[in-house]
Design a protein around this motif. Structure first.
Motif, PDB file in Angstrom:
ATOM      1  N   ALA A 204      43.360  39.321  45.486  1.00 34.51           N
ATOM      2  CA  ALA A 204      42.025  39.068  44.933  1.00 34.51           C
ATOM      3  C   ALA A 204      41.277  38.067  45.786  1.00 34.51           C
ATOM      4  O   ALA A 204      40.073  38.219  46.052  1.00 34.51           O
ATOM      5  CB  ALA A 204      42.152  38.552  43.495  1.00 34.51           C
ATOM      6  N   GLN A 207      40.327  39.667  49.203  1.00 29.27           N
ATOM      7  CA  GLN A 207      39.245  40.639  49.106  1.00 29.27           C
ATOM      8  C   GLN A 207      37.993  40.057  48.444  1.00 29.27           C
ATOM      9  O   GLN A 207      37.054  40.792  48.120  1.00 29.27           O
ATOM     10  CB  GLN A 207      39.741  41.882  48.365  1.00 29.27           C
ATOM     11  N   ASP A 208      38.007  38.745  48.222  1.00 28.75           N
ATOM     12  CA  ASP A 208      36.835  38.032  47.689  1.00 28.75           C
ATOM     13  C   ASP A 208      36.341  38.591  46.366  1.00 28.75           C
ATOM     14  O   ASP A 208      35.131  38.711  46.136  1.00 28.75           O
ATOM     15  CB  ASP A 208      35.689  38.054  48.710  1.00 28.75           C
ATOM     16  N   ILE A 209      37.252  38.931  45.467  1.00 32.26           N
ATOM     17  CA  ILE A 209      36.799  39.409  44.155  1.00 32.26           C
ATOM     18  C   ILE A 209      37.263  38.466  43.036  1.00 32.26           C
ATOM     19  O   ILE A 209      37.236  38.843  41.861  1.00 32.26           O
ATOM     20  CB  ILE A 209      37.249  40.856  43.872  1.00 32.26           C
ATOM     21  N   GLU A 210      37.676  37.244  43.399  1.00 27.42           N
ATOM     22  CA  GLU A 210      37.957  36.266  42.363  1.00 27.42           C
ATOM     23  C   GLU A 210      36.637  35.831  41.706  1.00 27.42           C
ATOM     24  O   GLU A 210      35.564  35.963  42.306  1.00 27.42           O
ATOM     25  CB  GLU A 210      38.703  35.053  42.917  1.00 27.42           C
ATOM     26  N   ASP A 211      36.712  35.320  40.509  1.00 22.86           N
ATOM     27  CA  ASP A 211      35.515  34.872  39.792  1.00 22.86           C
ATOM     28  C   ASP A 211      35.259  33.411  40.143  1.00 22.86           C
ATOM     29  O   ASP A 211      35.836  32.503  39.561  1.00 22.86           O
ATOM     30  CB  ASP A 211      35.720  35.048  38.285  1.00 22.86           C
ATOM     31  N   PHE A 252      42.918  47.414  43.576  1.00 21.46           N
ATOM     32  CA  PHE A 252      41.651  46.694  43.724  1.00 21.46           C
ATOM     33  C   PHE A 252      40.470  47.622  43.957  1.00 21.46           C
ATOM     34  O   PHE A 252      39.336  47.304  43.581  1.00 21.46           O
ATOM     35  CB  PHE A 252      41.777  45.637  44.817  1.00 21.46           C
ATOM     36  N   GLU A 256      37.412  46.851  41.324  1.00 19.83           N
ATOM     37  CA  GLU A 256      36.307  46.106  41.920  1.00 19.83           C
ATOM     38  C   GLU A 256      34.982  46.463  41.244  1.00 19.83           C
ATOM     39  O   GLU A 256      34.652  47.628  41.049  1.00 19.83           O
ATOM     40  CB  GLU A 256      36.215  46.379  43.421  1.00 19.83           C
ATOM     41  N   ASN A 257      34.255  45.416  40.854  1.00 19.87           N
ATOM     42  CA  ASN A 257      32.952  45.544  40.182  1.00 19.87           C
ATOM     43  C   ASN A 257      33.041  46.276  38.845  1.00 19.87           C
ATOM     44  O   ASN A 257      32.058  46.836  38.364  1.00 19.87           O
ATOM     45  CB  ASN A 257      31.940  46.266  41.091  1.00 19.87           C
ATOM     46  N   LEU A 288      40.651  36.445  38.011  1.00 21.93           N
ATOM     47  CA  LEU A 288      39.677  37.529  38.129  1.00 21.93           C
ATOM     48  C   LEU A 288      38.478  37.335  37.206  1.00 21.93           C
ATOM     49  O   LEU A 288      37.502  38.076  37.284  1.00 21.93           O
ATOM     50  CB  LEU A 288      40.352  38.870  37.812  1.00 21.93           C
TER      51      LEU A 288
END
Length: 573
Positions: A204, A207-211, A252, A256-257, A288
């Motif tokens: 996460a 791939q820069d999808i942490e909150d 992921f 994602e999104n 996340l």
């Protein structure tokens, strides 16, 4: 039966069904949101149960009045501290707690911990402060549901029907029914769930999808947690978890999104460090950001009584000794009172349970004649759930189920509230609140869901993997619910299920042993079982001969899967 009456299912299920009487038939309630007019298989089977209606003392039939006199005399003759009150989850209605009120006032030893969800519940509580599921609408509004160690479509069939059109990802060593319905199935190695949670957290971040907003609010704990994920090479997780990095990438791509929910089962925490393992999964979800979204969240087995005051609470001045439910030595007590439980099948280390029961005076207060009744000196039949009013709070969602008495109690049976009232009067203890007052409270009390204010990420992980101790002949022991039974009730399957790569054949008679005991089984082969795993359905009458009667690291609870087993051909069953 009267028309327009409600009936709540008392069974130990996430869904907590509610039925109603329509044209003299019991049908799924239209007004109950999750039941939605449909009865599940377990409720249908419960309606066909053969209820025990004959009190017994030393295997001889007696009247209900005589059974109560025997119990009262035994309690008066015994030292209260040498009695044990042991309660199961055969009926989860709130009125069942009446009997515990008496034994607490009497001074009995009580149990602490859980045979079910204790470790995982503690892990969630350590991170969020309480064990409360989000409103079910958040699950309905999610796009992707990650099912982790839970056969969601079987154990929560009503909840599943509300979301069956969603995208599913399953993480489980077994190719469960929900795994077969999922876009991705990560067939993980047992007791590596925490490693997978760490790996997914690492990805996460990569791939820069942490909150980032959520992490900013909890930056100190989040940084410590992320540091744990960097303690080893990413590629090393493939061998230990059995999950490929390619599959992680697909994970992921799917989430994602998207609005994501995690539905977590009991399998992940049936180990010594169960609290840590669950906390790693919950920390991944927090990383996340799913906890604070308008949709999504994490669902586990919640505290159904959160926000309610215990209507059977005794004076705080009464202090009872408590023993871990996983380590109970029944032989240490002169009298054991067992309510709604079947420890001969459901508790760990069956041999020790049986030997203990043989050396105590055992009272079984139960609706059905179960395996534990074979070792009982006194059996008192409890009235059917159809003949007593109750309220069932759900640990799967926020909706309660109401139960009216729709038939008269059978002769020689007694309700929990009535039994407690009789004993309290005989011993001169403080009387219970009236039945009507208690029922009105649970029926009319409204509890609003409150978002937790802070989240504490796990900052240190110290879990001893089972694979470190496993040799080439060992198998991992795994248990899970069946669609045809509920724990030790209904249609019981006593087979061991193995993968074809195990070297055994269908219908082979085998002896399975662990450091805690041994038992004989018949083999059934299934491609749904991961290699090197031995799978048993919950309620299997022999599997707990193999499991440890030891408590977990922190919650005084059982750790059924903290064991490696050996399997060999046998000439006997």
């Amino acid at each position: 039966m009267n028309s327009n009456k409600k009936v709540a299912c008392p069974l130990d299920c996430y869904d907590a069904c509610q039925a109603e009487i329509i044209d003299e038939n019991i049908k799924g309630s239209k007004e109950h949101f999750t039941t939605n007019s449909k009865l599940c298989v377990n409720f249908a089977q419960l309606l066909k149960e053969d209820y025990h209606q004959s009190p017994k003392f030393n295997n001889e039939d007696i009247s209900l009045e005589e059974s109560l006199e025997v119990l009262s005399a035994k309690l008066k003759d015994n030292d209260a501290s040498k009695t044990l009150f042991y309660e199961g989850s055969g009926n989860l209605g709130k009125m069942q707690a009446a009997v515990k009120n008496f034994f607490t006032q009497y001074g009995s030893t009580l149990t602490k911990g859980s045979l079910c969800d204790g470790g995982g519940g503690l892990g969630i509580e350590q991170g969020r402060g309480s064990i409360v599921n989000p409103p079910i609408q958040k699950l309905i509004d999610s796009d992707v549901i990650v099912v982790w160690g839970r056969n969601f479509s079987v154990t929560s069939s009503h909840m599943y029907n509300l979301v069956k059109d969603k995208t599913f990802i399953t993480i489980d060593p077994i190719k469960t029914d929900i795994a077969k319905k999922s876009d991705i199935h990560m067939q993980i190695n047992p007791k590596t769930d925490y490693e997978l949670a760490l790996l997914l957290t690492r990805f996460a971040n990569m791939q820069d999808i942490e909150d980032e907003e959520f992490l900013e609010e909890h930056s100190e704990g989040a940084e410590w947690f992320f540091d744990i994920t960097r303690n080893r090479p990413v590629v090393s997780y493939e061998a230990t978890t059995g999950v490929s990095l390619a599959l992680v990438n697909q994970f992921f791509e799917l989430i994602e999104n998207k609005k994501v929910s995690f539905v977590v089962g009991l399998g992940v925490q049936k180990y010594f460090e169960g609290a840590q393992i669950m906390r790693c999964i919950d920390s991944l979800a927090a990383y996340l950001g799913v906890h604070k979204k308008q949709a999504g969240g994490v669902w586990y087995l919640s505290n159904s009584s959160h926000g309610y005051e215990n209507q059977f609470k005794v004076k705080s001045s009464i202090k009872n000794k408590k023993v871990s439910v996983a380590q109970v030595d029944f032989s240490s007590y002169d009298l054991v009172f067992i309510q709604g439980a079947n420890p001969v099948v459901s508790a760990p280390n069956t041999k020790a349970v049986i030997e203990g029961l043989k050396n105590s005076f055992v009272v079984c207060f139960t609706t059905t004649y179960n395996d534990t009744c074979e070792y009982a000196d006194l059996i008192i039949p409890a009235s059917s759930f159809l003949s007593k009013a109750d309220v069932r709070l759900s640990y799967g969602h926020e909706y309660k189920a109401i139960s009216n008495a729709i038939e008269n109690p059978k002769e020689n049976t007694i309700s929990e509230y009535k039994l407690a009232s009789v004993l309290i009067e005989k011993f001169g203890f403080e009387a219970l609140k009236s039945e009507e007052e208690i029922l009105d409270y649970y029926t009319n009390k409204t509890v609003e869901y409150e978002e937790f204010e802070t989240f504490e990420f796990i900052e240190e992980v110290d879990v001893e993997p089972l694979y470190k101790h496993k040799n080439s002949t060992n198998f991992y022991l795994i248990t899970a619910k069946s669609k045809n039974s509920l724990n030790s009730q209904f249609t019981i399957d006593n087979h061991v299920y193995l993968n074809e790569s195990s070297g055994f054949k269908n219908n082979d008679a085998v002896k399975i042993s662990s450091s805690f005991g041994e038992a004989n089984f018949t083999v059934k082969l299934s491609e749904d079982i991961k290699s090197e795993c031995a799978f048993f359905y919950a309620g299997n009458k022999k599997v707990n001969y193999l499991t440890p009667n030891k408590e977990d690291e922190e919650s005084f609870s059982a750790m059924f899967q903290e064991v490696l087993i050996e399997i060999e051909l046998s000439s006997t069953l």
